[in-house]
Scaffold this motif. Sequence first.
Motif, PDB file in Angstrom:
ATOM      1  N   ALA A   1       0.845  -1.199   0.000  1.00 43.88           N
ATOM      2  CA  ALA A   1       0.000   0.000   0.000  1.00 43.88           C
ATOM      3  C   ALA A   1       0.881   1.250   0.000  1.00 43.88           C
ATOM      4  O   ALA A   1       1.917   1.296   0.676  1.00 43.88           O
ATOM      5  N   GLN A   2       0.440   2.232  -0.741  1.00 42.75           N
ATOM      6  CA  GLN A   2       1.173   3.495  -0.805  1.00 42.75           C
ATOM      7  C   GLN A   2       1.246   4.111   0.590  1.00 42.75           C
ATOM      8  O   GLN A   2       0.244   4.230   1.281  1.00 42.75           O
ATOM      9  N   GLY A   3       2.441   4.493   1.009  1.00 45.77           N
ATOM     10  CA  GLY A   3       2.635   5.161   2.288  1.00 45.77           C
ATOM     11  C   GLY A   3       2.527   4.263   3.497  1.00 45.77           C
ATOM     12  O   GLY A   3       2.470   4.758   4.632  1.00 45.77           O
ATOM     13  N   ASN A   4       2.505   2.963   3.316  1.00 46.82           N
ATOM     14  CA  ASN A   4       2.352   2.001   4.406  1.00 46.82           C
ATOM     15  C   ASN A   4       3.444   2.152   5.472  1.00 46.82           C
ATOM     16  O   ASN A   4       3.230   1.856   6.638  1.00 46.82           O
ATOM     17  N   TRP A   5       4.587   2.633   5.067  1.00 47.64           N
ATOM     18  CA  TRP A   5       5.713   2.761   5.995  1.00 47.64           C
ATOM     19  C   TRP A   5       5.399   3.732   7.135  1.00 47.64           C
ATOM     20  O   TRP A   5       5.848   3.531   8.264  1.00 47.64           O
ATOM     21  N   LEU A   6       4.629   4.785   6.869  1.00 51.81           N
ATOM     22  CA  LEU A   6       4.390   5.807   7.899  1.00 51.81           C
ATOM     23  C   LEU A   6       3.603   5.269   9.096  1.00 51.81           C
ATOM     24  O   LEU A   6       4.054   5.448  10.241  1.00 51.81           O
ATOM     25  N   PRO A   7       2.446   4.626   8.909  1.00 53.66           N
ATOM     26  CA  PRO A   7       1.761   4.117  10.101  1.00 53.66           C
ATOM     27  C   PRO A   7       2.572   3.062  10.846  1.00 53.66           C
ATOM     28  O   PRO A   7       2.496   2.982  12.076  1.00 53.66           O
ATOM     29  N   ILE A   8       3.358   2.293  10.119  1.00 56.20           N
ATOM     30  CA  ILE A   8       4.189   1.284  10.783  1.00 56.20           C
ATOM     31  C   ILE A   8       5.244   1.957  11.660  1.00 56.20           C
ATOM     32  O   ILE A   8       5.397   1.614  12.835  1.00 56.20           O
ATOM     33  N   VAL A   9       5.942   2.936  11.118  1.00 61.76           N
ATOM     34  CA  VAL A   9       6.997   3.633  11.869  1.00 61.76           C
ATOM     35  C   VAL A   9       6.400   4.403  13.049  1.00 61.76           C
ATOM     36  O   VAL A   9       6.880   4.292  14.189  1.00 61.76           O
ATOM     37  N   VAL A  10       5.351   5.181  12.804  1.00 58.06           N
ATOM     38  CA  VAL A  10       4.740   5.981  13.877  1.00 58.06           C
ATOM     39  C   VAL A  10       4.208   5.069  14.980  1.00 58.06           C
ATOM     40  O   VAL A  10       4.420   5.332  16.165  1.00 58.06           O
ATOM     41  N   SER A  11       3.543   3.989  14.599  1.00 55.66           N
ATOM     42  CA  SER A  11       2.990   3.053  15.584  1.00 55.66           C
ATOM     43  C   SER A  11       4.072   2.467  16.467  1.00 55.66           C
ATOM     44  O   SER A  11       3.941   2.444  17.700  1.00 55.66           O
ATOM     45  N   LEU A  12       5.131   1.991  15.847  1.00 57.47           N
ATOM     46  CA  LEU A  12       6.195   1.340  16.616  1.00 57.47           C
ATOM     47  C   LEU A  12       6.943   2.328  17.503  1.00 57.47           C
ATOM     48  O   LEU A  12       7.259   2.014  18.651  1.00 57.47           O
ATOM     49  N   VAL A  13       7.210   3.535  16.998  1.00 56.75           N
ATOM     50  CA  VAL A  13       7.906   4.550  17.807  1.00 56.75           C
ATOM     51  C   VAL A  13       7.060   4.929  19.021  1.00 56.75           C
ATOM     52  O   VAL A  13       7.557   4.967  20.157  1.00 56.75           O
ATOM     53  N   LEU A  14       5.777   5.224  18.798  1.00 57.32           N
ATOM     54  CA  LEU A  14       4.899   5.595  19.911  1.00 57.32           C
ATOM     55  C   LEU A  14       4.736   4.458  20.914  1.00 57.32           C
ATOM     56  O   LEU A  14       4.770   4.678  22.125  1.00 57.32           O
ATOM     57  N   PHE A  15       4.559   3.238  20.407  1.00 55.13           N
ATOM     58  CA  PHE A  15       4.381   2.084  21.287  1.00 55.13           C
ATOM     59  C   PHE A  15       5.624   1.843  22.142  1.00 55.13           C
ATOM     60  O   PHE A  15       5.523   1.649  23.361  1.00 55.13           O
ATOM     61  N   LEU A  16       6.790   1.878  21.520  1.00 51.73           N
ATOM     62  CA  LEU A  16       8.029   1.666  22.273  1.00 51.73           C
ATOM     63  C   LEU A  16       8.243   2.773  23.298  1.00 51.73           C
ATOM     64  O   LEU A  16       8.662   2.510  24.434  1.00 51.73           O
ATOM     65  N   TYR A  17       7.944   4.013  22.915  1.00 49.69           N
ATOM     66  CA  TYR A  17       8.078   5.105  23.872  1.00 49.69           C
ATOM     67  C   TYR A  17       7.108   4.916  25.043  1.00 49.69           C
ATOM     68  O   TYR A  17       7.493   5.092  26.208  1.00 49.69           O
ATOM     69  N   ALA A  18       5.860   4.543  24.739  1.00 54.52           N
ATOM     70  CA  ALA A  18       4.872   4.333  25.801  1.00 54.52           C
ATOM     71  C   ALA A  18       5.312   3.229  26.767  1.00 54.52           C
ATOM     72  O   ALA A  18       5.097   3.334  27.969  1.00 54.52           O
ATOM     73  N   LEU A  19       5.940   2.196  26.235  1.00 55.21           N
ATOM     74  CA  LEU A  19       6.396   1.107  27.096  1.00 55.21           C
ATOM     75  C   LEU A  19       7.591   1.484  27.961  1.00 55.21           C
ATOM     76  O   LEU A  19       7.661   1.110  29.128  1.00 55.21           O
ATOM     77  N   PHE A  20       8.536   2.211  27.370  1.00 56.65           N
ATOM     78  CA  PHE A  20       9.800   2.447  28.063  1.00 56.65           C
ATOM     79  C   PHE A  20       9.935   3.826  28.702  1.00 56.65           C
ATOM     80  O   PHE A  20      10.934   4.098  29.363  1.00 56.65           O
ATOM     81  N   MET A  21       8.944   4.699  28.545  1.00 55.95           N
ATOM     82  CA  MET A  21       9.035   6.020  29.174  1.00 55.95           C
ATOM     83  C   MET A  21       8.991   5.855  30.692  1.00 55.95           C
ATOM     84  O   MET A  21       8.394   4.900  31.201  1.00 55.95           O
ATOM     85  N   PRO A  22       9.612   6.775  31.407  1.00 58.84           N
ATOM     86  CA  PRO A  22       9.507   6.716  32.870  1.00 58.84           C
ATOM     87  C   PRO A  22       8.046   6.916  33.278  1.00 58.84           C
ATOM     88  O   PRO A  22       7.402   7.853  32.820  1.00 58.84           O
ATOM     89  N   LYS A  23       7.540   6.032  34.084  1.00 57.91           N
ATOM     90  CA  LYS A  23       6.143   6.112  34.508  1.00 57.91           C
ATOM     91  C   LYS A  23       6.033   7.165  35.609  1.00 57.91           C
ATOM     92  O   LYS A  23       6.620   7.015  36.673  1.00 57.91           O
ATOM     93  N   LYS A  24       5.283   8.240  35.314  1.00 56.92           N
ATOM     94  CA  LYS A  24       5.125   9.333  36.268  1.00 56.92           C
ATOM     95  C   LYS A  24       3.735   9.332  36.894  1.00 56.92           C
ATOM     96  O   LYS A  24       3.589   9.231  38.087  1.00 56.92           O
ATOM     97  N   GLU A  25       2.727   9.471  36.081  1.00 55.85           N
ATOM     98  CA  GLU A  25       1.355   9.572  36.570  1.00 55.85           C
ATOM     99  C   GLU A  25       0.558   8.285  36.348  1.00 55.85           C
ATOM    100  O   GLU A  25      -0.571   8.194  36.785  1.00 55.85           O
TER     101      GLU A  25
END
Length: 163
Positions: free
Chosen positions: A15-39
């Motif tokens: 699919a045209q542009g398929n790379w963008l949702p894959i990259v954004v999804s993985l970056v956000l997911f990894l950040y959500a998992l490994f960010m310091p838990k504050k609140e």
Amino acid sequence: MISLNSITRNLDLHAQGNWLPIVVSLVLFLYALFMPKKELSWRDLYITFGIIGYFAWISDSVLGKMLDLVDFGNPKITGIGEFLSYSLIPSSLAVIFLNYLKKTNKWILTILFIIISTLIEWGMRKVGYMKVHGWSFFISIPLYFVVFSFLLPIHRKIIKCRD
């Protein structure tokens, strides 16, 4: 017998542009998992991922399938990009937002996440992955506003309530 060609076709890898949702999804997911838990605790993260993911898939069913207002990739199949877009992007954004949300920064954070969400949507349109049929930013931006300013703070109050 399942062939590699049918798997590739069903994943909508070409699919045209398929790379963008894959990259954004993985970056956000990894950040959500490994960010310091504050609140948020791990329990809160788990609940938020499930609840927001569920509502994202309901939104896809109603807006994308039933009303046909938007298509991601091939409109006839749910490829990997669409799967990740609805499974990881909204849930990860919600977890990150709630992790940093305090009474003192609510409106700044809300505006920041409205901008981030709008940029993700704009990017998916720009690369040709998201095709709209009646959907517009005039619908998205107020929707993002309601989600980040009202619904997610209410969600946090509910998951923090131990009664």
